[in-house]
Design a protein around this motif. Structure first.
Motif, mmCIF file in Angstrom:
data_model
loop_
_atom_site.group_PDB
_atom_site.id
_atom_site.type_symbol
_atom_site.label_atom_id
_atom_site.label_comp_id
_atom_site.label_asym_id
_atom_site.label_seq_id
_atom_site.Cartn_x
_atom_site.Cartn_y
_atom_site.Cartn_z
ATOM 1 N N ARG A 1 0.829 -1.203 0.000
ATOM 2 C CA ARG A 1 0.000 0.000 0.000
ATOM 3 C C ARG A 1 0.870 1.261 0.000
ATOM 4 N NH1 ARG A 1 -3.451 -1.621 5.109
ATOM 5 N NH2 ARG A 1 -1.483 -2.748 5.465
ATOM 6 N N SER A 2 0.282 2.340 -0.503
ATOM 7 C CA SER A 2 1.022 3.586 -0.696
ATOM 8 C C SER A 2 0.679 4.614 0.369
ATOM 9 C CB SER A 2 0.697 4.165 -2.077
ATOM 10 O OG SER A 2 1.177 5.487 -2.202
ATOM 11 N N MET A 3 1.708 5.327 0.832
ATOM 12 C CA MET A 3 1.462 6.403 1.789
ATOM 13 C C MET A 3 0.649 7.524 1.146
ATOM 14 S SD MET A 3 5.067 8.471 2.093
ATOM 15 C CE MET A 3 5.682 9.494 0.745
ATOM 16 N N GLU A 4 0.716 7.641 -0.187
ATOM 17 C CA GLU A 4 -0.042 8.685 -0.876
ATOM 18 C C GLU A 4 -1.546 8.461 -0.776
ATOM 19 O OE1 GLU A 4 2.816 10.305 -4.436
ATOM 20 O OE2 GLU A 4 1.645 8.497 -4.832
ATOM 21 N N ASN A 5 -1.940 7.215 -0.510
ATOM 22 C CA ASN A 5 -3.361 6.883 -0.408
ATOM 23 C C ASN A 5 -3.824 6.773 1.038
ATOM 24 O OD1 ASN A 5 -3.473 6.763 -3.207
ATOM 25 N ND2 ASN A 5 -3.039 4.572 -3.264
ATOM 26 N N GLY A 6 -3.060 7.376 1.941
ATOM 27 C CA GLY A 6 -3.466 7.410 3.338
ATOM 28 C C GLY A 6 -2.999 6.238 4.170
ATOM 29 N N HIS A 7 -2.120 5.415 3.617
ATOM 30 C CA HIS A 7 -1.640 4.241 4.354
ATOM 31 C C HIS A 7 -0.275 4.559 4.973
ATOM 32 C CE1 HIS A 7 -4.949 1.968 2.746
ATOM 33 N NE2 HIS A 7 -4.598 2.280 1.521
ATOM 34 N N ARG A 8 -0.310 5.039 6.191
ATOM 35 C CA ARG A 8 0.926 5.395 6.874
ATOM 36 C C ARG A 8 1.714 4.146 7.263
ATOM 37 N NH1 ARG A 8 -2.118 9.496 10.989
ATOM 38 N NH2 ARG A 8 -2.758 11.058 9.455
ATOM 39 N N ALA A 9 2.984 4.362 7.494
ATOM 40 C CA ALA A 9 3.829 3.275 7.993
ATOM 41 C C ALA A 9 3.258 2.780 9.328
ATOM 42 C CB ALA A 9 5.249 3.790 8.177
ATOM 43 N N PRO A 10 3.380 1.481 9.604
ATOM 44 C CA PRO A 10 4.159 0.473 8.877
ATOM 45 C C PRO A 10 3.357 -0.353 7.874
ATOM 46 C CG PRO A 10 3.534 -0.422 10.995
ATOM 47 C CD PRO A 10 2.922 0.957 10.917
ATOM 48 N N ALA A 11 2.355 0.248 7.203
ATOM 49 C CA ALA A 11 1.516 -0.517 6.270
ATOM 50 C C ALA A 11 2.361 -1.240 5.228
ATOM 51 C CB ALA A 11 0.513 0.417 5.590
ATOM 52 N N MET B 1 5.987 13.692 4.300
ATOM 53 C CA MET B 1 6.520 13.148 5.542
ATOM 54 C C MET B 1 5.392 12.795 6.505
ATOM 55 S SD MET B 1 9.283 12.112 6.876
ATOM 56 C CE MET B 1 10.471 12.826 5.731
ATOM 57 N N HIS B 2 4.352 13.627 6.538
ATOM 58 C CA HIS B 2 3.216 13.324 7.412
ATOM 59 C C HIS B 2 2.479 12.083 6.920
ATOM 60 C CE1 HIS B 2 -0.893 13.664 9.090
ATOM 61 N NE2 HIS B 2 -0.240 14.079 10.154
ATOM 62 N N ASN B 3 2.352 11.937 5.591
ATOM 63 C CA ASN B 3 1.706 10.741 5.042
ATOM 64 C C ASN B 3 2.470 9.478 5.421
ATOM 65 O OD1 ASN B 3 -0.344 12.160 3.817
ATOM 66 N ND2 ASN B 3 0.631 12.225 1.808
ATOM 67 N N PHE B 4 3.780 9.615 5.569
ATOM 68 C CA PHE B 4 4.629 8.464 5.872
ATOM 69 C C PHE B 4 4.598 8.118 7.358
ATOM 70 C CE2 PHE B 4 9.240 6.959 6.400
ATOM 71 C CZ PHE B 4 8.902 5.634 6.182
ATOM 72 N N VAL B 5 4.894 9.079 8.218
ATOM 73 C CA VAL B 5 5.033 8.789 9.651
ATOM 74 C C VAL B 5 4.312 9.816 10.518
ATOM 75 C CG1 VAL B 5 7.171 7.459 9.518
ATOM 76 C CG2 VAL B 5 7.277 9.962 9.618
ATOM 77 N N GLY B 6 3.226 10.371 10.012
ATOM 78 C CA GLY B 6 2.479 11.343 10.793
ATOM 79 C C GLY B 6 1.549 10.682 11.794
ATOM 80 N N SER B 7 1.075 11.469 12.733
ATOM 81 C CA SER B 7 0.082 11.000 13.702
ATOM 82 C C SER B 7 -1.220 11.740 13.446
ATOM 83 C CB SER B 7 0.562 11.261 15.129
ATOM 84 O OG SER B 7 0.645 12.656 15.376
ATOM 85 N N ASP B 8 -2.292 11.261 14.059
ATOM 86 C CA ASP B 8 -3.588 11.909 13.865
ATOM 87 C C ASP B 8 -3.597 13.332 14.404
ATOM 88 O OD1 ASP B 8 -4.599 9.676 12.643
ATOM 89 O OD2 ASP B 8 -5.406 8.817 14.498
ATOM 90 N N GLY B 9 -2.689 13.625 15.322
ATOM 91 C CA GLY B 9 -2.618 14.969 15.883
ATOM 92 C C GLY B 9 -1.885 15.964 15.004
ATOM 93 N N GLY B 10 -1.383 15.496 13.862
ATOM 94 C CA GLY B 10 -0.715 16.395 12.929
ATOM 95 C C GLY B 10 0.787 16.459 13.089
#
Length: 313
Positions: free
Chosen positions: A94-104, A218-227
């Motif tokens: 899955r891609s981080m561009e589609n909302g799938h953050r690590a470690p997906a 970077m947020h798409n990759f390892v961001g949190s819900d808090g921003g």
């Protein structure tokens, strides 16, 4: 008298030295974001007595900046391995561009390994001889797969009765220290903001958009819900920080070009030293003048990888 020369070639009943391809093999069972792999196999799937052959397998993860991998990119090179007697699966995640953050991405790669083990008989794979090879972000996934074997934290529903163990890891210019990578990103972000005042209005607009794009990635990759960035997760995804004292890990081959401007060559050197100092089997090859993908690849590099895979399969 006319001569009619006819050349004779011996038959090849086992199809030795040839390869075939299974396209678009689905390895997840989801309502959305189902994932597929491309599988290359030796053509000779049965021996002279008609008995099924089992081959060692190589899981390949193409680098993509943690977006959706281009699974066909290295197939011309991977076919060399298949012709030598390996089943090779180039896998997606899955891609981080589609909302799938690590470690997906790591969860999906591990699911692919378990799928191959579950389908070993059908795919003519020896389940005890599965290794993993990745490039760039795919090498980061490969390293983490080798350093977190059967860790329940990274086990999802697909094929969860199988092991995700690998016999070896091949790492080509992979990010080994994501902590340093993110730290450098944050410094670059601050430097970029500070430089805005010295630019024209048009240049400020362009630079502001570029900085916003980097921050979003970077947020798409390892961001949190808090921003904010999840720095604990960043460390978790850093192979060099996953090495546990006296832990037994599969053999690792590290290859990196010393002119790589995207992933710091020194990260690979430090990873190599850390593995050796921990008592693990590791080898490193420097590609002199090699950049990130560009100028890195050669038949000599591929032959070195084939040699390592052959020794540890």
């Amino acid at each position: 008298m006319t001569d009619y020369p006819i050349r004779h070639i011996d038959s090849n009943p086992t199809q030795a030295g040839l390869a075939s391809m299974l396209a678009n093999v689905t390895f997840t069972d989801r309502e959305t974001d189902n994932l597929q792999m491309q599988i290359l196999q030796p053509w000779g799937l049965v021996d002279e007595k008609g008995k099924d052959r089992l081959y060692p397998a190589v899981v390949f993860v193409q680098g993509s900046g943690w977006t959706f991998p281009h699974v066909y990119f290295q197939i011309p090179q991977l076919s060399q391995l298949a012709r030598q007697g390996y089943v090779v699966a180039t896998v997606t995640h899955r891609s981080m561009e589609n909302g799938h953050r690590a470690p997906a991405y790591l969860l999906d790669v591990k699911a692919a390994i378990r799928f191959l083990r579950a389908q070993a008989d059908t795919l003519h794979i020896d389940p005890e001889r599965i290794g993993i090879w990745g490039t760039s972000s795919g090498a980061n996934a490969a390293l983490l797969a080798g350093l977190t074997i059967d860790d329940p934290k990274y086990r999802i529903d697909e094929w969860n009765k199988e092991s995700d163990s690998v016999s070896y890891v091949v790492d080509c210019f992979g990010p080994a220290d994501t902590v340093e990578m993110v730290d450098n990103f944050l410094k670059s972000l601050e430097k970029g903001k500070a430089a805005l005042e010295q630019l024209s209005a048009r240049e400020q607009e362009i630079q502001t958009k570029a900085l916003a794009s980097l921050k979003k990635d970077m947020h798409n990759f390892v961001g949190s819900d808090g921003g904010k960035l999840d720095l604990d997760l960043v460390r978790e995804l850093s192979p060099i920080h996953q090495i546990k004292k006296d832990e037994d890990y599969p053999p690792v081959l590290i290859l990196h070009g010393d002119q790589d401007e995207l992933v710091d060559y020194k990260q690979s050197v430090e990873l190599y030293k850390a593995l050796v100092d921990n008592g693990n089997t590791a080898e490193m090859i420097t590609v002199d003048g090699g950049q990130h993908e560009d100028g890195f690849w050669s038949q000599e590099v591929l032959d070195a990888i084939w040699d390592f895979i052959g020794r540890w399969s």
